[in-house]
Structure formats: structure tokens, C-alpha cells
Design an enzyme around this catalytic site. Sequence first.
Site, PDB file in Angstrom:
ATOM      1  N   ARG A 227      27.449 -57.322  58.411  1.00 17.30           N
ATOM      2  CA  ARG A 227      26.718 -58.596  58.402  1.00 17.30           C
ATOM      3  C   ARG A 227      27.359 -59.702  57.549  1.00 17.30           C
ATOM      4  O   ARG A 227      27.351 -60.867  57.971  1.00 17.30           O
ATOM      5  CB  ARG A 227      25.254 -58.380  58.024  1.00 17.30           C
ATOM      6  CG  ARG A 227      24.511 -57.524  59.062  1.00 17.30           C
ATOM      7  CD  ARG A 227      23.013 -57.443  58.791  1.00 17.30           C
ATOM      8  NE  ARG A 227      22.359 -58.717  58.977  1.00 17.30           N
ATOM      9  CZ  ARG A 227      21.961 -59.501  57.997  1.00 17.30           C
ATOM     10  NH1 ARG A 227      22.117 -59.143  56.744  1.00 17.30           N
ATOM     11  NH2 ARG A 227      21.397 -60.657  58.260  1.00 17.30           N
TER      12      ARG A 227
ATOM     13  N   TYR B 201      27.966 -62.737  59.925  1.00 13.65           N
ATOM     14  CA  TYR B 201      27.049 -63.876  59.794  1.00 13.65           C
ATOM     15  C   TYR B 201      27.154 -64.597  58.462  1.00 13.65           C
ATOM     16  O   TYR B 201      26.330 -65.456  58.169  1.00 13.65           O
ATOM     17  CB  TYR B 201      25.588 -63.412  59.887  1.00 13.65           C
ATOM     18  CG  TYR B 201      25.227 -62.512  61.030  1.00 13.65           C
ATOM     19  CD1 TYR B 201      25.398 -62.919  62.356  1.00 13.65           C
ATOM     20  CD2 TYR B 201      24.648 -61.267  60.789  1.00 13.65           C
ATOM     21  CE1 TYR B 201      25.019 -62.086  63.395  1.00 13.65           C
ATOM     22  CE2 TYR B 201      24.264 -60.439  61.831  1.00 13.65           C
ATOM     23  CZ  TYR B 201      24.463 -60.856  63.131  1.00 13.65           C
ATOM     24  OH  TYR B 201      24.073 -60.029  64.156  1.00 13.65           O
TER      25      TYR B 201
ATOM     26  N   CYS C  31      41.514 -53.099  56.035  1.00  8.71           N
ATOM     27  CA  CYS C  31      42.707 -53.939  56.090  1.00  8.71           C
ATOM     28  C   CYS C  31      42.348 -55.309  56.644  1.00  8.71           C
ATOM     29  O   CYS C  31      42.717 -55.650  57.784  1.00  8.71           O
ATOM     30  CB  CYS C  31      43.760 -53.281  56.967  1.00  8.71           C
ATOM     31  SG  CYS C  31      44.130 -51.629  56.433  1.00  8.71           S
TER      32      CYS C  31
ATOM     33  N   TYR D  64      20.241 -53.039  60.298  1.00  8.10           N
ATOM     34  CA  TYR D  64      21.514 -53.553  60.812  1.00  8.10           C
ATOM     35  C   TYR D  64      22.703 -53.167  59.931  1.00  8.10           C
ATOM     36  O   TYR D  64      23.716 -53.850  59.913  1.00  8.10           O
ATOM     37  CB  TYR D  64      21.437 -55.070  61.031  1.00  8.10           C
ATOM     38  CG  TYR D  64      20.258 -55.454  61.896  1.00  8.10           C
ATOM     39  CD1 TYR D  64      20.229 -55.100  63.241  1.00  8.10           C
ATOM     40  CD2 TYR D  64      19.142 -56.093  61.365  1.00  8.10           C
ATOM     41  CE1 TYR D  64      19.134 -55.392  64.038  1.00  8.10           C
ATOM     42  CE2 TYR D  64      18.033 -56.390  62.158  1.00  8.10           C
ATOM     43  CZ  TYR D  64      18.045 -56.036  63.494  1.00  8.10           C
ATOM     44  OH  TYR D  64      16.955 -56.318  64.270  1.00  8.10           O
TER      45      TYR D  64
HETATM   46  C1  LIG Z   1      16.302 -58.055  67.399  1.00 14.19           C
HETATM   47  C2  LIG Z   1      14.996 -58.109  68.089  1.00 14.19           C
HETATM   48  C3  LIG Z   1      13.813 -57.812  67.405  1.00 14.19           C
HETATM   49  C4  LIG Z   1      13.773 -57.467  65.947  1.00 14.19           C
HETATM   50  O1  LIG Z   1      14.247 -58.481  65.146  1.00 14.19           O
HETATM   51  P1  LIG Z   1      14.102 -58.366  63.547  1.00 14.19           P
HETATM   52  O2  LIG Z   1      14.761 -59.590  63.053  1.00 14.19           O
HETATM   53  O3  LIG Z   1      14.798 -57.120  63.136  1.00 14.19           O
HETATM   54  O4  LIG Z   1      12.639 -58.302  63.249  1.00 14.19           O
HETATM   55  C5  LIG Z   1      12.640 -57.838  68.112  1.00 14.19           C
HETATM   56  N1  LIG Z   1      12.616 -58.134  69.439  1.00 14.19           N
HETATM   57  C6  LIG Z   1      13.733 -58.424  70.118  1.00 14.19           C
HETATM   58  C7  LIG Z   1      13.646 -58.737  71.555  1.00 14.19           C
HETATM   59  C8  LIG Z   1      14.952 -58.419  69.486  1.00 14.19           C
HETATM   60  O5  LIG Z   1      16.065 -58.714  70.169  1.00 14.19           O
END
Ligand SMILES: *Cc1c(COP(=O)(O)O)cnc(C)c1O
Length: 481
Positions: A377, A381, A408, A438
Site C-alpha cells: 500500500r 497508494y 530491489c 490489504y
Molecule cells: C473493497 C470493497 C469493499 C470494502 O471496502 P473497505 O474499504 O475495505 O471497507 C466493499 N464493497 C466493495 C464492492 C468493494 O469493492
Amino acid sequence: MTTAPGSASGSAVGSAVGVTTIPGEPWSTGVERGADGAVRVAGVDVRALAAEHGTPAYVLDEQDLRTRARTYRRAFTEAFAEIGAGVDVYYAGKAFLSVAVARWVHEEGLRVDTASGGELAVALRAGVPGAEIGLHGNNKSDGEIAAALDAGVGRIIVDSLVEIERVADAVAARGGAPAPVMVRVTTGVHAGGHEYISTAHEDQKFGLSLAPSRGTADTVAAADDDSPAMTALLAVVARPELRLLGIHSHIGSQILDPSGFAVAARAVLALRARLAARTGVLVEEVDLGGGYGIAYLPGEVALDADRIAKEVAASVERSAAEVGTDLPRFSIEPGRAIVGPAGLTLYSVGTVKPVRLDEGRTRLYVSVDGGMSDNIRPALYGAQYHAEVVGRLSTAEPVLARVVGKHCESGDIVVHEVHLPGDVRAGDLLAVAATGAYGRSMASNYNLLTRPPVVAVREGASRVLVRRETVDDLLALDTDA
Ligand SMILES: *Cc1c(COP(=O)(O)O)cnc(C)c1O
């Protein structure tokens, strides 16, 4: 972000005792420092965790995770009961899914959302009934659609017109009851971080836009609504192999400004009313998606489940009254908010190297035994994390540090900026907070590193939920053909 000596907070966190923010957010509730300065998670000393399971390791605080699941369910159930509506909470398995975690959230009254055949298989292995599982995805394979129908999933969230036909054809070919389907729509509301933005047309792959070609989604009459979302809903209604269960909207992730949910919900409820006016079908259910933000850094404030539940309930009640329909049943899909804060990553420190910056400043590069393969992440991001030395409490002056991995790649950063004790050294145990979501689920084998285990801790004991990969695992995949 760590409190530095002499800072205004004036807490006990000064040079006399070193740098620590433990206990408190962003750490899980089971994280505390023992009298000897070493950190314990749910009563288990991190040194014992490292000795038994090795590093790096993802450590999951079971009680913390269960409490968050229960809190979301209770908060939304209570707030929506106030307006006379039911609500289901689906755990978004993509945040992190293992058989044990699927079982825990199900025991706490949650359902499970999956986005692939793999996630579906894990939820089923955990004993979650098919009827309490949803299947997402913008490009489901024939195999995934078949697996979902075999399992009798409670809902398939369709993402395109082609997919509506593919699911209907699959049901037609096998026979049996109509498949329950939700249509994923895009409302133009994008959220993530502190504010939401709203645009008519969305340039991204998910869902079907509810923007009609003329007028705006808010003012258009039912008969004039030629939006992709309306077209998809009509396509589902037209297929007897499908049962149109509802409309789905997911606006983003790590949302800290709750107003985006209300704006999106209003647009979805208006679409639902237009569909009813046009076809007589008033869909039973509206899903408002996930995205509830958490604290990653000390001082950050997570979305409060009770507050967001009350705000969303109040706003959907107003919106339903405005469009003149009864309330549907609702569902939400938190992932990060359930598992993120419950997890931390435990690393061992290796090379420590001071790097001179401009104006005489120095940054201490602290290398750990993992990196972008166990937490992508920051590189993906620019996500911010907090880290702390946890195997001991240092009294050394804090210094500006950057925690980096062993890959690397100069972008292999775990924590961009943090103050660590100046005597941080090889062999120290370092923990990064709030990596439960994640982290493992996005982990890779870059540089052929083996993915770390997920270790659950509870009441003074640890157990492995997902074992560490071995080099033999990697070699076993290589056919040497
Ligand atoms: C990623 C996602 C979630 C969960 O998102 P969070 O940020 O982890 O709460 C829920 N619904 C859908 C359709 C998603 O793609």
C-alpha cells in the site's frame, strides 16, 4: 507523528521513557507495553511471537476483530431499527480472508462478500451458508458464476449488461430457481480520505452509471431515464432466470467524510423509485457498500460506527420520504474497518543506515526483513503507516526515520516517515500498526520472498491461521519444464 520529547503534549512519552504511542490507536485494543518495556498483543509478548513464528509475521488480535464486527452490526442494526428498516452487514473478504476469519465474522453475525472463486471457496470452507454470501467482480469467469450458482449464493452483484446475460444464460442452462441479482451502479460520488467528490460521468471500470444522457439523475422522469443503470435494471427484470434483488453502490475506501454515503444513497433511492414507477418492481434491497475509514497514524480518528450508522439512517429516511417510497432493506460491506486495526506486522530490524539530507538533516533508514511484498500500500497508494520498536522500550532520543524493506526497488518503503529511538539497531523487533486489511491479501512473492504467516492471538495464546510460505512452496510451483 510520534510524540517527541519536549512536545506540547507533555505526556509521559518523553525522552525519559523513549518513544511510544502504545496503548491506543492506531494499535489494536490488545496491544500494551509490559512492565519490562516489551509489547504484548492480547497477552502474548512480541518476543515470544517472533521466537515461535519468525518474522515478518502478520499478527491478528482476534478479540479486537470480533469486537469491531459486532460493533458494526449492532450500530447499524440499532440505527436502522430506529427508522424501521432492516440491515445486513457483509464482511468484505478481500480485505483479508482465511477460513478462521470468515468463521469469526460469521459467528459475530456478519455475512461475507467475496470477489473471486478463491474468496468464495474460503467462505464456504468456513461453513458460511451460500445464502449469506455475495459474489462481486467486474469480470467474473464462467467458473466463478457456476461456483456461485452451485453454492446458492444470496446475491450475485452484476457489473455490466454482458454479465447480466451471462448469468441468466448460465441459470437457463442448468435450470433451477432464478438467481438473486443486484446491479452495481455508479452514482458519481467518489470518496476516500477526508472529502467526497461528485461527478456525473465516471471514468472507471466498475458499475453502471446512473447518469441519464439528458437531464440529471436527480430530476429525470422514469420514462426518460436512459442511464446505463436503468438499462441494466430493465435487462434483469426482463430475464425470468434472474430475480432482481436490489441495487448496489460502493463509493470508495478509507472514507472519513460520511456525507458521501448520504449523497450516493439518495441517488440510489431515486433510481429505485423511478424503476418502480416504470415497471412496478420496487426492489427489496439497497447495498451502500464499504469504505469506512480507520486510523493509520497516531492522532487520526476513525469513522465512528454509531455516528455513521445514525447519519446514514437519518439521511436514507429523508431520501425515501422525498422520493415517496417505502424503505428497502439495507446492507453494508465494511472490510478495512473490521480487520485493519486488528492487525499489525512484526518485523526484525536489519541494516540501519543514516542518510544525510539537505540542511544538515539526517534520515535513518531502518531496513526490515519484509517490505513491499507484504505491504504494497505505501508504494501503490502512498499510504501512511506508523511503526514502533516493540521488543524493548528505549530511552534514546527519537530520530527521523524511514522504514524500508529488503526488495530491489527504491520505492520499497514500509513507513515513509516516523520517529524511532536513535539507538534502533539490528535485531530489534519493529511493529507496523493497522496492517490487518490489504496486507496479506495483497502480498506478493516479489524477489521470491515467501509470504509471512498470519498468526492469531487471543487470551495469552497464539495460533497460526495461514502458515508461512517456504522456498519449497515456491519451488513446487516451478515445473522446470
Ligand atoms: C473493497 C470493497 C469493499 C470494502 O471496502 P473497505 O474499504 O475495505 O471497507 C466493499 N464493497 C466493495 C464492492 C468493494 O469493492
